[in-house]
Design a protein around this motif. Structure first.
Motif, PDB file in Angstrom:
ATOM      1  N   THR A  30       0.793  -1.229   0.000  1.00  0.00           N
ATOM      2  CA  THR A  30       0.000   0.000   0.000  1.00  0.00           C
ATOM      3  C   THR A  30       0.825   1.279   0.000  1.00  0.00           C
ATOM      4  OG1 THR A  30      -0.137  -0.111   2.417  1.00  0.00           O
ATOM      5  CG2 THR A  30      -1.949  -1.100   1.161  1.00  0.00           C
ATOM      6  N   GLU A  31       2.135   1.187   0.281  1.00  0.00           N
ATOM      7  CA  GLU A  31       2.929   2.422   0.369  1.00  0.00           C
ATOM      8  C   GLU A  31       4.398   2.138   0.056  1.00  0.00           C
ATOM      9  OE1 GLU A  31       4.202   5.835   3.701  1.00  0.00           O
ATOM     10  OE2 GLU A  31       2.878   4.163   4.254  1.00  0.00           O
ATOM     11  N   VAL A  32       5.025   3.034  -0.701  1.00  0.00           N
ATOM     12  CA  VAL A  32       6.474   3.014  -0.880  1.00  0.00           C
ATOM     13  C   VAL A  32       7.077   3.863   0.234  1.00  0.00           C
ATOM     14  CG1 VAL A  32       8.408   3.683  -2.354  1.00  0.00           C
ATOM     15  CG2 VAL A  32       6.348   2.700  -3.378  1.00  0.00           C
ATOM     16  N   VAL A  33       7.886   3.248   1.092  1.00  0.00           N
ATOM     17  CA  VAL A  33       8.469   3.981   2.220  1.00  0.00           C
ATOM     18  C   VAL A  33       9.906   4.391   1.953  1.00  0.00           C
ATOM     19  CG1 VAL A  33       6.938   2.946   3.918  1.00  0.00           C
ATOM     20  CG2 VAL A  33       9.098   1.817   3.383  1.00  0.00           C
ATOM     21  N   SER A  34      10.525   3.790   0.928  1.00  0.00           N
ATOM     22  CA  SER A  34      11.896   4.151   0.578  1.00  0.00           C
ATOM     23  C   SER A  34      12.161   3.750  -0.864  1.00  0.00           C
ATOM     24  CB  SER A  34      12.893   3.453   1.505  1.00  0.00           C
ATOM     25  OG  SER A  34      14.228   3.679   1.096  1.00  0.00           O
ATOM     26  N   ALA A  35      12.807   4.648  -1.613  1.00  0.00           N
ATOM     27  CA  ALA A  35      13.209   4.352  -2.988  1.00  0.00           C
ATOM     28  C   ALA A  35      14.471   5.136  -3.275  1.00  0.00           C
ATOM     29  CB  ALA A  35      12.102   4.718  -3.969  1.00  0.00           C
ATOM     30  N   THR A  36      15.573   4.441  -3.429  1.00  0.00           N
ATOM     31  CA  THR A  36      16.847   5.111  -3.664  1.00  0.00           C
ATOM     32  C   THR A  36      17.525   4.528  -4.901  1.00  0.00           C
ATOM     33  OG1 THR A  36      18.027   3.546  -2.228  1.00  0.00           O
ATOM     34  CG2 THR A  36      17.169   5.554  -1.203  1.00  0.00           C
ATOM     35  N   GLY A  37      18.279   5.369  -5.602  1.00  0.00           N
ATOM     36  CA  GLY A  37      18.987   4.926  -6.788  1.00  0.00           C
ATOM     37  C   GLY A  37      18.283   5.368  -8.052  1.00  0.00           C
ATOM     38  N   THR A  38      18.625   4.715  -9.140  1.00  0.00           N
ATOM     39  CA  THR A  38      18.121   5.079 -10.462  1.00  0.00           C
ATOM     40  C   THR A  38      17.076   4.078 -10.923  1.00  0.00           C
ATOM     41  OG1 THR A  38      20.253   6.055 -11.031  1.00  0.00           O
ATOM     42  CG2 THR A  38      18.762   5.522 -12.845  1.00  0.00           C
ATOM     43  N   PHE A  39      15.984   4.612 -11.488  1.00  0.00           N
ATOM     44  CA  PHE A  39      14.919   3.764 -12.007  1.00  0.00           C
ATOM     45  C   PHE A  39      14.656   4.152 -13.466  1.00  0.00           C
ATOM     46  CE2 PHE A  39      14.280   4.511  -7.479  1.00  0.00           C
ATOM     47  CZ  PHE A  39      14.348   3.220  -7.003  1.00  0.00           C
ATOM     48  N   GLY A  40      14.163   3.229 -14.225  1.00  0.00           N
ATOM     49  CA  GLY A  40      13.915   3.512 -15.631  1.00  0.00           C
ATOM     50  C   GLY A  40      14.627   2.495 -16.508  1.00  0.00           C
ATOM     51  N   PRO A  41      14.741   2.690 -17.802  1.00  0.00           N
ATOM     52  CA  PRO A  41      14.857   3.976 -18.512  1.00  0.00           C
ATOM     53  C   PRO A  41      13.509   4.640 -18.786  1.00  0.00           C
ATOM     54  CG  PRO A  41      15.027   2.161 -20.053  1.00  0.00           C
ATOM     55  CD  PRO A  41      14.942   1.536 -18.694  1.00  0.00           C
ATOM     56  N   GLY A  42      13.578   5.967 -18.919  1.00  0.00           N
ATOM     57  CA  GLY A  42      12.408   6.738 -19.279  1.00  0.00           C
ATOM     58  C   GLY A  42      11.413   6.873 -18.151  1.00  0.00           C
ATOM     59  N   SER A  43      10.531   7.829 -18.261  1.00  0.00           N
ATOM     60  CA  SER A  43       9.566   8.085 -17.203  1.00  0.00           C
ATOM     61  C   SER A  43       8.538   6.974 -17.068  1.00  0.00           C
ATOM     62  CB  SER A  43       8.852   9.411 -17.472  1.00  0.00           C
ATOM     63  OG  SER A  43       8.152   9.359 -18.717  1.00  0.00           O
ATOM     64  N   LEU A  44       8.337   6.198 -18.128  1.00  0.00           N
ATOM     65  CA  LEU A  44       7.329   5.145 -18.092  1.00  0.00           C
ATOM     66  C   LEU A  44       7.668   4.059 -17.078  1.00  0.00           C
ATOM     67  CD1 LEU A  44       4.678   4.321 -19.455  1.00  0.00           C
ATOM     68  CD2 LEU A  44       6.019   3.051 -21.123  1.00  0.00           C
ATOM     69  N   TYR A  45       8.965   3.838 -16.831  1.00  0.00           N
ATOM     70  CA  TYR A  45       9.379   2.747 -15.937  1.00  0.00           C
ATOM     71  C   TYR A  45      10.186   3.253 -14.738  1.00  0.00           C
ATOM     72  CZ  TYR A  45       8.080   0.245 -20.162  1.00  0.00           C
ATOM     73  OH  TYR A  45       7.388  -0.220 -21.250  1.00  0.00           O
ATOM     74  N   SER A  46      10.017   4.517 -14.396  1.00  0.00           N
ATOM     75  CA  SER A  46      10.850   5.106 -13.343  1.00  0.00           C
ATOM     76  C   SER A  46      10.076   5.507 -12.094  1.00  0.00           C
ATOM     77  CB  SER A  46      11.580   6.345 -13.887  1.00  0.00           C
ATOM     78  OG  SER A  46      10.645   7.326 -14.299  1.00  0.00           O
ATOM     79  N   ASP A  47       8.812   5.107 -11.998  1.00  0.00           N
ATOM     80  CA  ASP A  47       7.980   5.484 -10.859  1.00  0.00           C
ATOM     81  C   ASP A  47       7.828   4.302  -9.905  1.00  0.00           C
ATOM     82  OD1 ASP A  47       6.148   6.409  -9.059  1.00  0.00           O
ATOM     83  OD2 ASP A  47       4.581   6.863 -10.515  1.00  0.00           O
ATOM     84  N   PRO A  48       8.478   4.330  -8.722  1.00  0.00           N
ATOM     85  CA  PRO A  48       8.380   3.206  -7.787  1.00  0.00           C
ATOM     86  C   PRO A  48       6.956   2.892  -7.339  1.00  0.00           C
ATOM     87  CG  PRO A  48      10.237   4.595  -7.218  1.00  0.00           C
ATOM     88  CD  PRO A  48       9.474   5.325  -8.281  1.00  0.00           C
ATOM     89  N   SER A  49       6.078   3.898  -7.353  1.00  0.00           N
ATOM     90  CA  SER A  49       4.709   3.655  -6.895  1.00  0.00           C
ATOM     91  C   SER A  49       3.930   2.737  -7.837  1.00  0.00           C
ATOM     92  CB  SER A  49       3.962   4.974  -6.722  1.00  0.00           C
ATOM     93  OG  SER A  49       3.747   5.615  -7.962  1.00  0.00           O
ATOM     94  N   ALA A  50       4.471   2.480  -9.033  1.00  0.00           N
ATOM     95  CA  ALA A  50       3.811   1.544  -9.944  1.00  0.00           C
ATOM     96  C   ALA A  50       3.767   0.135  -9.360  1.00  0.00           C
ATOM     97  CB  ALA A  50       4.530   1.531 -11.291  1.00  0.00           C
ATOM     98  N   ALA A  51       4.603  -0.126  -8.346  1.00  0.00           N
ATOM     99  CA  ALA A  51       4.645  -1.460  -7.731  1.00  0.00           C
ATOM    100  C   ALA A  51       3.542  -1.668  -6.696  1.00  0.00           C
ATOM    101  CB  ALA A  51       6.008  -1.692  -7.080  1.00  0.00           C
ATOM    102  N   LEU A  52       2.765  -0.620  -6.402  1.00  0.00           N
ATOM    103  CA  LEU A  52       1.717  -0.726  -5.382  1.00  0.00           C
ATOM    104  C   LEU A  52       0.424  -1.278  -5.992  1.00  0.00           C
ATOM    105  CD1 LEU A  52       2.251   2.664  -3.520  1.00  0.00           C
ATOM    106  CD2 LEU A  52       3.202   0.414  -2.954  1.00  0.00           C
ATOM    107  N   GLY A  53      -0.407  -1.816  -5.131  1.00  0.00           N
ATOM    108  CA  GLY A  53      -1.705  -2.305  -5.570  1.00  0.00           C
ATOM    109  C   GLY A  53      -1.622  -3.599  -6.353  1.00  0.00           C
ATOM    110  N   LYS A  54      -2.731  -3.931  -6.999  1.00  0.00           N
ATOM    111  CA  LYS A  54      -2.817  -5.182  -7.751  1.00  0.00           C
ATOM    112  C   LYS A  54      -1.842  -5.180  -8.922  1.00  0.00           C
ATOM    113  CE  LYS A  54      -6.960  -6.660  -8.831  1.00  0.00           C
ATOM    114  NZ  LYS A  54      -8.252  -6.824  -9.574  1.00  0.00           N
ATOM    115  N   PRO A  55      -1.165  -6.307  -9.159  1.00  0.00           N
ATOM    116  CA  PRO A  55      -0.311  -6.407 -10.359  1.00  0.00           C
ATOM    117  C   PRO A  55      -1.137  -6.294 -11.646  1.00  0.00           C
ATOM    118  CG  PRO A  55       0.276  -8.072  -8.738  1.00  0.00           C
ATOM    119  CD  PRO A  55      -1.009  -7.467  -8.267  1.00  0.00           C
ATOM    120  N   THR A  56      -0.444  -6.319 -12.769  1.00  0.00           N
ATOM    121  CA  THR A  56      -1.051  -6.020 -14.064  1.00  0.00           C
ATOM    122  C   THR A  56      -2.088  -7.055 -14.497  1.00  0.00           C
ATOM    123  OG1 THR A  56       0.956  -4.908 -14.773  1.00  0.00           O
ATOM    124  CG2 THR A  56      -0.550  -5.614 -16.503  1.00  0.00           C
ATOM    125  N   THR A  57      -3.227  -6.552 -14.973  1.00  0.00           N
ATOM    126  CA  THR A  57      -4.240  -7.407 -15.590  1.00  0.00           C
ATOM    127  C   THR A  57      -4.262  -7.172 -17.104  1.00  0.00           C
ATOM    128  OG1 THR A  57      -5.906  -5.735 -15.033  1.00  0.00           O
ATOM    129  CG2 THR A  57      -5.704  -7.628 -13.553  1.00  0.00           C
TER     130      THR A  57
END
Length: 291
Positions: A30-57
């Motif tokens: 339900t919450e990202v409490v820490s995210a450090t380092g580099t994510f991505g490439p690009g903005s589409l895959y660089s948001d740690p909050s995408a890991a919250l909630g139900k996985p992809t349908t």
């Protein structure tokens, strides 16, 4: 509600104690409490909050004529969902994402196969050809029990400040053990069917390179036995009776793992015989009160 909680609830009711129904917790992080380092490439895959909630349908069909695709073991999560929401995060070298749940995940030996939580990546199995929106999964076969595999490392803790336990020798998420499978296959209508269970792990005794190769995707989905896949973890290895935090990171600078989601494993349902026993006790209690 865990089985122990259920029995306590029944006992309190039998004793005449008014008990409020427990609030339903989310089975997903339900919450990202820490995210450090580099994510991505690009903005589409660089948001740690995408890991919250139900996985992809469902996945927006940008590469298949604009038709949306179901997330499956042969077509993994990428891009966005049909509404444009981000789906996965790529974890760069030396990067990490730590998430928490709105409840404790317990080490419950009564969980299916003793597994306590599941981590979802965007791995896949190589199949026999291209996959499209109308591909018949009864005639599309798993060519090998391997495919995309970017092993990621999982650590767990009861408190954010630690101590932490790291599954340093595996299991690893975002590997081709049991890729995400969002839906069952409807053999009668040759179409995707009901959504599968994100809180149920695949039987870890199944070996993809031995048990799945040469089978149709529909047959492998049947072997998933209602599970939506993912990599399962048993807290017994950690020594913790419960945890609240899960941390994920890539295993190396060349294997940048993708994270799609986390789920707490649901306990095995209370057997019907126990429910019948409970109803019998209620009837017995009523008879005694009438006397």
């Amino acid at each position: 509600m865990k089985q122990g909680q259920f029995f306590l609830f029944v006992l309190l009711v039998l004793a005449g104690v008014m008990v409020a129904a427990p609030a339903l917790a989310s089975p997903f992080a339900t919450e990202v409490v820490s995210a450090t380092g580099t994510f991505g490439p690009g903005s589409l895959y660089s948001d740690p909050s995408a890991a919250l909630g139900k996985p992809t349908t469902w996945i927006k069909g940008s590469d298949v004529g604009g038709k949306n695709m179901a997330c499956s073991m042969v077509y993994p999560s990428w891009n966005t969902d049909p509404e444009g929401n981000k789906l996965i995060t790529t974890i760069g070298a030396q990067a990490q994402i730590t998430v928490t749940f709105d409840h404790n995940i317990t080490n419950d030996p009564l969980n299916p196969y003793g597994i306590d939580f599941i981590v979802f990546g965007n791995d896949l199995y190589w199949g026999t050809g291209m996959v499209g929106p109308t591909t018949n999964m009864e005639t599309y076969y798993v060519a090998s029990g391997t495919g995309w595999s970017d092993p990621g490392i999982v650590s767990v803790a009861q408190y954010l400040e630690g101590p932490w336990y790291t599954y340093s020798t595996g299991p690893y998420f975002d590997t081709t053990t049991y890729p995400t499978q969002a839906f069952a296959w409807d053999r009668e209508n040759d179409a995707w069917g009901a959504e599968l269970d994100w809180t149920k792990p695949v039987n870890p005794a199944l070996n993809p390179t031995e048990d799945f190769v040469g089978l149709s995707v529909a047959d492998v989905i049947d072997l998933y036995a209602g599970s939506a896949g993912g990599t399962g973890y048993d807290l017994a290895a950690s020594g913790f009776e419960w945890i609240r935090y899960i941390k994920v990171e890539s295993s190396s600078s060349t294997k940048l793992a993708e994270i799609d989601g986390f789920a707490d494993v649901a306990p095995v349902p209370v057997p019907g015989a126990v429910l019948l026993l409970g109803s019998g006790l209620f009837r017995l209690l009523g008879q005694r009160r009438r006397k």
